[in-house]
Design a protein around this motif. Structure first.
Motif, PDB file in Angstrom:
ATOM      1  N   THR A  90       0.836  -1.196   0.000  1.00  0.00           N
ATOM      2  CA  THR A  90       0.000   0.000   0.000  1.00  0.00           C
ATOM      3  C   THR A  90       0.872   1.248   0.000  1.00  0.00           C
ATOM      4  OG1 THR A  90      -1.666  -1.219   1.254  1.00  0.00           O
ATOM      5  CG2 THR A  90      -1.878   1.177   1.211  1.00  0.00           C
ATOM      6  N   LEU A  91       0.520   2.162  -0.892  1.00  0.00           N
ATOM      7  CA  LEU A  91       1.191   3.460  -0.978  1.00  0.00           C
ATOM      8  C   LEU A  91       0.178   4.555  -0.675  1.00  0.00           C
ATOM      9  CD1 LEU A  91       3.150   3.003  -4.326  1.00  0.00           C
ATOM     10  CD2 LEU A  91       3.950   2.566  -2.006  1.00  0.00           C
ATOM     11  N   ARG A  92       0.600   5.549   0.068  1.00  0.00           N
ATOM     12  CA  ARG A  92      -0.224   6.747   0.296  1.00  0.00           C
ATOM     13  C   ARG A  92       0.251   7.792  -0.704  1.00  0.00           C
ATOM     14  NH1 ARG A  92      -1.582   7.876   6.137  1.00  0.00           N
ATOM     15  NH2 ARG A  92      -2.968   6.198   5.519  1.00  0.00           N
ATOM     16  N   LEU A  93      -0.696   8.265  -1.533  1.00  0.00           N
ATOM     17  CA  LEU A  93      -0.332   9.133  -2.646  1.00  0.00           C
ATOM     18  C   LEU A  93      -1.268  10.325  -2.781  1.00  0.00           C
ATOM     19  CD1 LEU A  93       0.070   6.328  -5.340  1.00  0.00           C
ATOM     20  CD2 LEU A  93       1.921   7.482  -4.130  1.00  0.00           C
ATOM     21  N   PRO A  94      -0.737  11.436  -3.283  1.00  0.00           N
ATOM     22  CA  PRO A  94      -1.621  12.538  -3.678  1.00  0.00           C
ATOM     23  C   PRO A  94      -2.454  12.090  -4.876  1.00  0.00           C
ATOM     24  CG  PRO A  94       0.689  13.237  -3.645  1.00  0.00           C
ATOM     25  CD  PRO A  94       0.669  11.764  -3.464  1.00  0.00           C
ATOM     26  N   ASN A  95      -3.666  12.578  -4.976  1.00  0.00           N
ATOM     27  CA  ASN A  95      -4.563  12.191  -6.068  1.00  0.00           C
ATOM     28  C   ASN A  95      -3.928  12.340  -7.443  1.00  0.00           C
ATOM     29  OD1 ASN A  95      -6.724  11.390  -4.522  1.00  0.00           O
ATOM     30  ND2 ASN A  95      -7.664  13.408  -4.512  1.00  0.00           N
ATOM     31  N   GLU A  96      -3.161  13.405  -7.632  1.00  0.00           N
ATOM     32  CA  GLU A  96      -2.606  13.658  -8.964  1.00  0.00           C
ATOM     33  C   GLU A  96      -1.511  12.655  -9.352  1.00  0.00           C
ATOM     34  OE1 GLU A  96      -0.486  16.521  -6.106  1.00  0.00           O
ATOM     35  OE2 GLU A  96      -2.563  15.963  -6.485  1.00  0.00           O
ATOM     36  N   ARG A  97      -1.032  11.848  -8.421  1.00  0.00           N
ATOM     37  CA  ARG A  97      -0.003  10.846  -8.716  1.00  0.00           C
ATOM     38  C   ARG A  97      -0.572   9.432  -8.895  1.00  0.00           C
ATOM     39  NH1 ARG A  97       5.218  12.820  -9.736  1.00  0.00           N
ATOM     40  NH2 ARG A  97       5.719  14.458  -8.264  1.00  0.00           N
TER      41      ARG A  97
END
Length: 112
Positions: A90-97
């Protein structure tokens, strides 16, 4: 001494709508017990921007806990963490990424 808070000072936590957790199924039977650094380095090779993205994060991959007679190994130098088919990266990412990350990592093999 007792803990006390003013009822008026409680602020409800607001979930940020511009950050999401993206979960990937993985095809891996075992990982080193101490896999955090190796996972980080492998992800940086695939996603170089990850090092500079302050809003991104990498979750550890978890294996079986000490349930049903199975105990987590104690020796990180020689023992492995055995993963079930339900294990996820699992990665936590900004929506744009998110979209670019999905395209880059889907089917990609990480060397950990």
């Amino acid at each position: 001494m007792f803990w006390s808070e003013d009822a008026d000072s409680k602020q409800e936590y607001q979930v940020s709508r511009d950050i999401v957790d993206v979960s990937f199924t993985i095809n891996c039977k075992t990982l080193p017990l101490e896999h955090a650094y190796a996972l980080h380095e492998a992800l940086l090779r695939a996603l170089p921007w990850l090092a500079e993205e302050a809003r991104a994060g990498i979750h550890l991959i978890h294996g079986a806990d000490s349930g049903n007679g199975w105990q987590r190994p104690d020796n990180p130098e020689h023992d492995l963490l055995h993963l079930s088919r339900r294990a996820r990266m699992t990665l936590r990412l900004p929506n744009e990424r998110v979209e670019a990350t999905l395209q880059q990592l889907t089917g990609y093999e990480l060397d950990i």
